[in-house]
Design a protein around this motif. Structure first.
Motif, PDB file in Angstrom:
ATOM      1  N   LYS A  50       0.761  -1.433  -0.069  1.00 17.40           N
ATOM      2  CA  LYS A  50      -0.092  -0.001  -0.096  1.00 17.40           C
ATOM      3  C   LYS A  50       0.832   1.225  -0.141  1.00 17.40           C
ATOM      4  O   LYS A  50       0.424   2.367  -0.209  1.00 17.40           O
ATOM      5  CB  LYS A  50      -1.162  -0.035   1.088  1.00 17.40           C
ATOM      6  N   ASN A  51       2.021   1.113   0.370  1.00 17.14           N
ATOM      7  CA  ASN A  51       2.900   2.414   0.502  1.00 17.14           C
ATOM      8  C   ASN A  51       3.770   2.667  -0.754  1.00 17.14           C
ATOM      9  O   ASN A  51       4.512   3.944  -0.793  1.00 17.14           O
ATOM     10  CB  ASN A  51       3.735   2.238   1.760  1.00 17.14           C
ATOM     11  N   THR A  52       3.683   1.713  -1.969  1.00 18.75           N
ATOM     12  CA  THR A  52       4.702   1.790  -3.017  1.00 18.75           C
ATOM     13  C   THR A  52       4.170   3.235  -3.725  1.00 18.75           C
ATOM     14  O   THR A  52       2.976   3.545  -3.901  1.00 18.75           O
ATOM     15  CB  THR A  52       4.453   0.802  -3.931  1.00 18.75           C
ATOM     16  N   PRO A  53       5.192   3.875  -3.959  1.00 27.16           N
ATOM     17  CA  PRO A  53       4.721   5.456  -4.516  1.00 27.16           C
ATOM     18  C   PRO A  53       4.282   5.341  -5.918  1.00 27.16           C
ATOM     19  O   PRO A  53       3.785   6.535  -6.440  1.00 27.16           O
ATOM     20  CB  PRO A  53       5.932   6.338  -4.221  1.00 27.16           C
ATOM     21  N   LEU A  54       4.516   4.226  -6.786  1.00 26.51           N
ATOM     22  CA  LEU A  54       4.270   4.386  -8.056  1.00 26.51           C
ATOM     23  C   LEU A  54       3.622   2.897  -8.202  1.00 26.51           C
ATOM     24  O   LEU A  54       3.249   2.076  -7.447  1.00 26.51           O
ATOM     25  CB  LEU A  54       5.416   4.211  -8.939  1.00 26.51           C
ATOM     26  N   GLY A  55       2.772   2.764  -9.560  1.00 25.72           N
ATOM     27  CA  GLY A  55       2.151   1.608  -9.948  1.00 25.72           C
ATOM     28  C   GLY A  55       0.646   1.657 -10.011  1.00 25.72           C
ATOM     29  O   GLY A  55      -0.014   2.610  -8.956  1.00 25.72           O
ATOM     30  N   LEU A  56      -0.209   0.549  -9.794  1.00 27.38           N
ATOM     31  CA  LEU A  56      -1.504   0.380  -9.708  1.00 27.38           C
ATOM     32  C   LEU A  56      -1.771  -0.967  -8.735  1.00 27.38           C
ATOM     33  O   LEU A  56      -0.797  -1.484  -8.154  1.00 27.38           O
ATOM     34  CB  LEU A  56      -1.916   0.250 -11.117  1.00 27.38           C
ATOM     35  N   SER A  57      -3.000  -1.070  -8.623  1.00 29.51           N
ATOM     36  CA  SER A  57      -3.215  -2.025  -7.503  1.00 29.51           C
ATOM     37  C   SER A  57      -4.607  -2.671  -7.945  1.00 29.51           C
ATOM     38  O   SER A  57      -4.837  -3.557  -7.137  1.00 29.51           O
ATOM     39  CB  SER A  57      -3.432  -1.432  -6.147  1.00 29.51           C
ATOM     40  N   TRP A  58      -5.065  -2.727  -9.196  1.00 31.40           N
ATOM     41  CA  TRP A  58      -6.257  -3.309  -9.486  1.00 31.40           C
ATOM     42  C   TRP A  58      -6.190  -4.872  -9.101  1.00 31.40           C
ATOM     43  O   TRP A  58      -7.242  -5.487  -9.220  1.00 31.40           O
ATOM     44  CB  TRP A  58      -6.857  -3.019 -10.893  1.00 31.40           C
ATOM     45  N   ALA A  59      -5.115  -5.515  -9.638  1.00 27.94           N
ATOM     46  CA  ALA A  59      -5.023  -6.727  -9.259  1.00 27.94           C
ATOM     47  C   ALA A  59      -4.472  -7.153  -7.802  1.00 27.94           C
ATOM     48  O   ALA A  59      -4.051  -8.548  -7.663  1.00 27.94           O
ATOM     49  CB  ALA A  59      -4.156  -7.559 -10.182  1.00 27.94           C
ATOM     50  N   GLY A  60      -4.193  -6.223  -6.868  1.00 22.12           N
ATOM     51  CA  GLY A  60      -3.820  -6.422  -5.625  1.00 22.12           C
ATOM     52  C   GLY A  60      -2.451  -6.097  -5.670  1.00 22.12           C
ATOM     53  O   GLY A  60      -1.788  -5.326  -6.672  1.00 22.12           O
ATOM     54  N   TYR A  61      -1.819  -6.275  -4.388  1.00 18.36           N
ATOM     55  CA  TYR A  61      -0.449  -6.011  -4.276  1.00 18.36           C
ATOM     56  C   TYR A  61       0.389  -7.126  -4.641  1.00 18.36           C
ATOM     57  O   TYR A  61      -0.053  -8.227  -4.042  1.00 18.36           O
ATOM     58  CB  TYR A  61      -0.162  -5.289  -2.898  1.00 18.36           C
ATOM     59  N   VAL A  62       1.445  -7.056  -5.128  1.00 21.84           N
ATOM     60  CA  VAL A  62       2.127  -8.079  -5.607  1.00 21.84           C
ATOM     61  C   VAL A  62       3.673  -7.920  -5.034  1.00 21.84           C
ATOM     62  O   VAL A  62       4.746  -7.252  -5.487  1.00 21.84           O
ATOM     63  CB  VAL A  62       2.275  -8.030  -7.089  1.00 21.84           C
ATOM     64  N   GLY A  63       3.986  -8.666  -3.897  1.00 22.08           N
ATOM     65  CA  GLY A  63       5.206  -8.693  -3.338  1.00 22.08           C
ATOM     66  C   GLY A  63       6.355  -9.447  -4.069  1.00 22.08           C
ATOM     67  O   GLY A  63       5.913 -10.000  -4.974  1.00 22.08           O
ATOM     68  N   VAL A  64       7.454  -9.418  -3.760  1.00 17.73           N
ATOM     69  CA  VAL A  64       8.567 -10.101  -4.468  1.00 17.73           C
ATOM     70  C   VAL A  64       8.197 -11.621  -4.280  1.00 17.73           C
ATOM     71  O   VAL A  64       8.639 -12.432  -5.537  1.00 17.73           O
ATOM     72  CB  VAL A  64       9.894  -9.841  -3.782  1.00 17.73           C
ATOM     73  N   GLU A  65       7.879 -12.289  -3.158  1.00 19.15           N
ATOM     74  CA  GLU A  65       7.616 -13.606  -2.986  1.00 19.15           C
ATOM     75  C   GLU A  65       6.401 -14.033  -3.828  1.00 19.15           C
ATOM     76  O   GLU A  65       6.368 -15.051  -4.343  1.00 19.15           O
ATOM     77  CB  GLU A  65       7.561 -13.951  -1.498  1.00 19.15           C
ATOM     78  N   ARG A  66       5.351 -13.145  -3.662  1.00 21.86           N
ATOM     79  CA  ARG A  66       4.244 -13.594  -4.622  1.00 21.86           C
ATOM     80  C   ARG A  66       4.558 -13.741  -6.209  1.00 21.86           C
ATOM     81  O   ARG A  66       3.966 -14.718  -6.680  1.00 21.86           O
ATOM     82  CB  ARG A  66       3.070 -12.559  -4.462  1.00 21.86           C
ATOM     83  N   SER A  67       5.233 -12.564  -6.476  1.00 26.98           N
ATOM     84  CA  SER A  67       5.769 -12.579  -7.929  1.00 26.98           C
ATOM     85  C   SER A  67       6.448 -13.825  -8.323  1.00 26.98           C
ATOM     86  O   SER A  67       6.352 -14.374  -9.466  1.00 26.98           O
ATOM     87  CB  SER A  67       6.627 -11.244  -8.255  1.00 26.98           C
ATOM     88  N   TYR A  68       7.155 -14.465  -7.355  1.00 24.89           N
ATOM     89  CA  TYR A  68       8.115 -15.521  -7.703  1.00 24.89           C
ATOM     90  C   TYR A  68       7.393 -16.975  -7.507  1.00 24.89           C
ATOM     91  O   TYR A  68       7.557 -17.705  -8.238  1.00 24.89           O
ATOM     92  CB  TYR A  68       9.578 -15.407  -6.979  1.00 24.89           C
TER      93      TYR A  68
END
Length: 509
Positions: free
Chosen positions: A401-419
């Motif tokens: 929620k604190n990321t200053p850039l980007g969108l969130s319509w698909a949710g937040y995508v952390g590094v672990e979730r991405s991998y």
């Protein structure tokens, strides 16, 4: 830092690189780069010499060594060998790296494999090897052997140059970064509601007018045909194939604004600088639409050496289902007419995917069962899949929620979730052999600089690259996050503006 008598740091173990190699056998004496090191290209192949020159160019600034390139055979130095009995079974992109006291040898059947082996070699050297000024070293490479080849043939990254325009130099910088992790496709999203980014002789206003703005109303921009050729040349020198996308029939406001006859009512709408989607559509019944499509695909095919043209097809909310099917049935044969194969977003599976077409899946956890099943059914019927699930692979999603850039319509995508997912099992019911590979799209509604691109791509991009390259058996988040953390000092040396995710145990600066 150690004093004058401190022992040199241990060489990076062979299994600590990203993507994880298919096979590693460590042991034996390390190789040390020195003042007298030569880069040898036995047989003197033109491609081999180019790759040797590239490697020398990377290492000379930091080491201060001359690293001359020679075609003379020899058993010392860095040896880049194309062909030979040791390369059987490595395929078009695989390589074998053998390191010992006298030499490091990279062998490959094809130049792409040699280049990928060089990327592994880079990661086996200390991070300071990436700096543009003399560093003290030592420059050691651990002993042992890596035998490596990719799991998937398609390992892509997409850059949206339509929402915000990125210059040729900015695209080249991203290519440099993609190549480090053995990405082999650069998907360029060249048209959208907010901007048309490729100059075409048959419809010049697409670029000069349709490319004259961007999200937020900035000046936009476009690539001349020479600019586009230069991007393709630079990508090819880094063993990436460019996949151009002209998104149709939706996401077309820049084209509709440029040419009134493309609109059903014959009236051009104003240029658009917002971020809404789904409101635009080419006029499916009009013959001018297909003259336009034919001209655009003909020129783009002539400019593009790669086999694939991406025709978009997503979020065509202003096109009726019947019109969408009609449009795709008419457009896919045009791609074939000009000697190319079709890639479309996965909504293409709601029409009739052409023989040899690939569907790029961007669904996520909230994607409906019917839509998923449609994609799975198409895969069972021979349509190939490129996997880009939005809540895993979309690099423009916020980390939290604190990321200053980007969108969130698909949710937040952390590094672990991405991998932490397996492309081979992601779409339940889709045959494993239908999966061509993976792609990490980066949409640019909120991104306008290289620093923005890097902040969103790093540290997530290497994880998608690993999913595309490495055997499923190597997949382990706890192991991966340690290897990822070790990339931080390398990115610092390269000036990459990465996000220091709290999920990763970065070394202290």
């Amino acid at each position: 830092m150690g004093g004058p008598g401190a022992a040199a740091p241990a060489a990076t173990p062979l299994d600590q690189v990203i993507p994880a190699p298919a096979s590693v056998r460590g042991g034996g004496e390390a190789y040390t780069l020195g003042e007298g090191t030569r880069i040898r290209v036995p047989g003197g192949s033109g491609e081999g010499k180019k790759i040797a020159g590239y490697l020398a160019g990377l290492l000379r600034p930091a080491t201060g060594y001359g690293l001359p390139v020679t075609t003379k055979d020899g058993r010392d130095g860095i040896v880049l060998r194309l062909g030979g009995s040791g390369t059987k079974g490595l395929g078009a992109e695989g390589y074998r790296l053998t390191s010992g006291g006298r030499a490091v040898t990279i062998s490959a059947a094809r130049p792409a494999g040699l280049f990928h082996g060089v990327q592994t070699l880079r990661q086996l050297l200390p991070p300071d090897a990436e700096r543009q000024r003399d560093r003290p070293g030592p420059w050691r490479i651990a002993g042992g052997t890596i035998a490596d080849s990719p799991r998937y043939a398609y390992r892509g990254a997409m850059l949206d140059v339509s929402r915000h325009f990125f210059t040729v130099a900015q695209v080249k910088r991203y290519i440099d970064q993609l190549a480090m992790y053995k990405i082999n496709k650069l998907h360029l999203h060249l048209s959208d509601d907010q901007g048309w980014r490729i100059a075409l002789k048959s419809w010049p206003r697409l670029a000069t007018y349709g490319g004259s703005t961007q999200v937020g109303g900035g000046p936009g921009g476009y690539y001349t045909q020479d600019d586009y050729r230069e991007i393709i040349r630079y990508a090819a020198a880094h063993y990436l194939t460019v996949v151009p996308e002209i998104d149709m029939p939706g996401h077309t406001n820049a084209a509709l604004a440029s040419y009134a006859p493309l609109n059903c009512n014959g009236q051009a709408p104003p240029l658009y600088t917002g971020t809404q989607v789904g409101f635009s559509s080419l006029c499916v019944p009009k013959k001018e639409t297909y003259e336009f499509v034919d001209d655009v695909l003909r020129e783009l095919a002539a400019l593009t050496p790669g086999r694939a043209l991406h025709i978009g097809g997503d979020e065509a909310h202003s096109t009726s289902h019947e019109d969408y099917v009609t449009f795709m049935d008419k457009v896919q044969p045009v791609v074939a007419k000009y000697g190319k194969s079709v890639i479309g977003w996965h909504q293409l599976t709601g029409a009739h995917p052409a023989k040899g077409a690939a569907a790029q899946y961007w669904g996520y956890d909230k994607t409906g069962t019917a839509e998923r099943n449609q994609v799975v059914d198409a895969a069972r019927n021979g349509t190939k899949l490129i996997l880009s699930p939005a809540d895993r692979a979309y690099l423009d999603m916020k980390y939290d929620k604190n990321t200053p850039l980007g969108l969130s319509w698909a949710g937040y995508v952390g590094v672990e979730r991405s991998y932490d997912w397996d492309p081979g099992r992601y779409l339940d019911g889709a045959p494993a052999e239908s999966v061509l590979g993976v792609e990490a799209p980066l949409w640019s509604e909120t991104l306008s600089t290289s620093a923005h691109i890097e902040y969103m791509a790093f540290p997530r991009l290497p994880g998608i690259a690993e999913l595309g390259w490495s055997p499923a058996s190597t997949h382990d988040w706890d192991d991966y996050k340690v290897r990822l953390a070790a990339q931080g000092p390398r990115w610092d040396a390269l000036g990459i503006n990465y996000y220091r995710s709290p999920e990763v145990p970065w070394p202290a600066k």
